[in-house]
Design an enzyme around this catalytic site. Structure first.
Site, mmCIF file in Angstrom:
data_model
loop_
_atom_site.group_PDB
_atom_site.id
_atom_site.type_symbol
_atom_site.label_atom_id
_atom_site.label_comp_id
_atom_site.label_asym_id
_atom_site.label_seq_id
_atom_site.Cartn_x
_atom_site.Cartn_y
_atom_site.Cartn_z
ATOM 1 N N HIS A 1 3.627 -1.938 -6.544
ATOM 2 C CA HIS A 1 3.708 -0.495 -6.793
ATOM 3 C C HIS A 1 2.722 0.250 -5.894
ATOM 4 O O HIS A 1 1.676 0.732 -6.342
ATOM 5 C CB HIS A 1 3.442 -0.183 -8.263
ATOM 6 C CG HIS A 1 4.551 -0.599 -9.165
ATOM 7 N ND1 HIS A 1 4.485 -1.724 -9.971
ATOM 8 C CD2 HIS A 1 5.784 -0.057 -9.385
ATOM 9 C CE1 HIS A 1 5.619 -1.847 -10.657
ATOM 10 N NE2 HIS A 1 6.422 -0.848 -10.317
ATOM 11 N N HIS B 1 6.438 0.689 -1.372
ATOM 12 C CA HIS B 1 7.538 0.691 -2.341
ATOM 13 C C HIS B 1 8.110 2.098 -2.480
ATOM 14 O O HIS B 1 9.338 2.275 -2.524
ATOM 15 C CB HIS B 1 7.037 0.185 -3.695
ATOM 16 C CG HIS B 1 7.969 0.469 -4.834
ATOM 17 N ND1 HIS B 1 9.220 -0.101 -4.948
ATOM 18 C CD2 HIS B 1 7.838 1.291 -5.923
ATOM 19 C CE1 HIS B 1 9.816 0.328 -6.046
ATOM 20 N NE2 HIS B 1 9.006 1.182 -6.651
ATOM 21 N N ASP C 1 6.335 6.680 -8.604
ATOM 22 C CA ASP C 1 5.329 5.742 -9.121
ATOM 23 C C ASP C 1 3.922 6.183 -8.752
ATOM 24 O O ASP C 1 3.016 5.345 -8.634
ATOM 25 C CB ASP C 1 5.588 4.328 -8.577
ATOM 26 C CG ASP C 1 6.598 3.554 -9.408
ATOM 27 O OD1 ASP C 1 6.710 3.828 -10.611
ATOM 28 O OD2 ASP C 1 7.299 2.685 -8.849
#
Length: 508
Positions: A215, A219, A256
């Site tokens: 993460h 990504h 994220d």
């Protein structure tokens, strides 16, 4: 007085204005600028994590509710009493402390990342005592040229985001997102200030944790590229508005943001402050959304828009990001399947388009099994390593090890086989029903081949283990698959079934 620092890799399709400003040395900083959105420099907002913090800033209200104080350069600890040792550890240095490296090595990596490739290579050669043999300006130009060539094929499904990240010297998220916004003409259409936009993208990339194996900003860049591919599909390309496209790209880039590298159940059992703030409901997704809103308001990217329009965009951005909560997978999948069965999706309907953007972002978020094997395998190893690092932390602090997080009881193959069977395949099968195109068939084909490859590796490992001792590997895949479905679902202390989409968002 003006202090200037080295710019990161510049946008590839146009020069950056000379007056580009930023914080943290990413680009030049002028103390006399009103870039932060406050006329008085003395009122510039402080920063705690990913969120602006200012006593007069109503946009950062939620962070003030945390009642925290700065502890040290490594993090902060809550004022409220708690004896759990994990609460004094900052997520940003968590894996560095527990890993082989030292905490002091993290700032060095951040400094290197902000240098151009030319300066980075030059400094690394000097440190290693290697004489310079290649003109650095030629090498730097070569890398920039290769990155530009890759962007010409940014809509292809075999786009190698790892290579692109190397060619941009770790600035893949900034470069890719800026390029896509420009390609759609959104900068001019929405009259986005180039200085604010560049600063916003720099801050977004910085607030992803580079120490997370999975993460991280790479990504986010991969999800943004996948989202672009989905929005180019005929069913969406002819229907999406410019506002839809802007929200889709920003949601993918920030979905994220400030991810700690651990999951919601871990935050709950360590009594983390975010679980109290969001009442154990979509804790991480709410934090990603609020972090994104904090950066939007701190940079003033939408400050020139009417207040009502700006707030509405923030709410819809939250609706997209909250849709990535894996524990609500079945809810969204059931609604999607019902729409397809009844054939009642109307793309002229704004709420239906928004729902399809949610489904597209969900697909982009977990599309790794659908990539070519060389890329999919790297992502599988990275996400599994992040699981295992969480398990190591849980063992270190005498906590119950979460499903899939025990490196002694799970393998990459077992975890991936379960994930593809119970999570990825059902979602992408329905997406192929909605958009039966070459891309959809390519994704399903890659997933089938990748699943077979992991199955072959599992058989090899089983054969080796059977030679050494009686094996129970035959049930490992089933157990791991079941754990996938439970990993981020409702817990005894909280759930997600009652979570509401943020006020003002569109429902189908």
């Amino acid at each position: 007085m003006e202090v200037c620092y080295q710019l990161p890799v510049l946008p590839l399709d146009r020069p950056v204005p000379k007056h580009v400003l930023s914080r943290r040395g990413a680009i030049s900083f002028s103390s006399s600028s009103s870039l932060f959105g406050a006329p008085d420099p003395r009122q510039l907002s402080q920063r705690r994590g990913a969120i602006s913090y200012d006593s007069s800033d109503q946009t950062a209200l939620y962070i003030r509710m945390l009642d925290v104080r700065v502890r040290s350069q490594f993090g902060f600890e809550p004022e409220r009493g708690s004896s759990h040792p994990y609460l004094c550890i900052d997520f940003r240095t968590l894996h560095t402390r527990l890993g082989c490296g030292s905490a002091s090595s993290a700032p060095e990596r951040r400094v290197h990342r902000l240098l151009s490739f030319q300066r980075y290579l030059h400094s690394s050669r000097l440190l290693r005592g290697i004489p310079q043999q290649i003109p650095l300006h030629l090498l730097d130009g070569d890398y920039t040229g290769q990155a530009r060539c890759m962007l010409e094929k940014v809509g292809t499904w075999n786009f190698d985001i790892f290579l692109f990240d190397r060619l941009t010297n770790g600035n893949s998220l900034i470069t890719l997102t800026f390029h896509l916004l420009n390609q759609y003409g959104l900068v001019e259409l929405f009259q986005l200030d180039m200085v604010k936009l560049w600063r916003f993208l720099v801050m977004v990339q910085e607030d992803y944790h580079s120490d997370n194996p999975y993460h991280n900003a790479v990504h986010a860049a991969d999800v943004t590229q996948a989202m672009y591919c989905y929005m180019r599909e005929p069913m969406l390309a002819k229907s999406l508005t410019s506002c839809d496209i802007l929200l889709g790209l920003l949601a993918a880039a920030t979905h994220d943001l400030d991810h700690p590298g651990v999951n919601q159940p871990f935050l709950i059992k360590t009594d983390h402050y975010l679980t109290t703030l969001y009442r154990n409901t979509s804790v991480l997704e709410n934090h990603h959304w609020k972090s994104a809103v904090g950066l939007l308001r701190e940079t003033g990217l939408f400050s020139h828009l009417p207040a009502e329009d700006s707030l509405n965009m923030e709410r819809e951005l939250g609706s997209l990001i909250l849709a990535t909560d894996i524990s609500r997978q079945n809810d969204y999948l059931s609604r999607f399947r019902l729409h397809l069965d009844q054939d009642n999706l109307c793309l002229s309907n704004a709420s239906h388009r928004h729902f399809l953007l949610q489904m597209a972002l969900k697909c982009a978020d977990i599309c790794n099994p659908c990539r070519p094997w060389e890329l999919s395998k790297q992502w599988s190893e990275k996400v599994t390593e992040e699981f295992f690092q969480q398990g190591d932390i849980e063992k270190k602090h005498k906590l119950e090890v979460s499903p899939l997080c025990d490196r002694e009881a799970n393998t990459v193959g077992n975890i991936q086989m379960g994930f593809m069977t119970y999570v990825a395949e059902p979602l992408f099968a329905e997406w192929a029903r909605f958009s039966d195109t070459r891309l959809s068939q390519t994704m399903l084909g890659h997933m089938g081949l990748n699943k077979a490859s992991w199955g072959g590796l599992q058989q090899e490992q089983t054969s080796v283990s059977e030679e050494a001792e009686p094996s129970t590997a035959g049930t490992n895949t089933e157990n791991s698959a079941a754990a996938i479905a439970r990993r981020d679902s409702n817990t005894a202390t909280g759930g997600t079934s009652s979570k509401e989409i943020p006020q003002g968002s569109r429902e189908s």
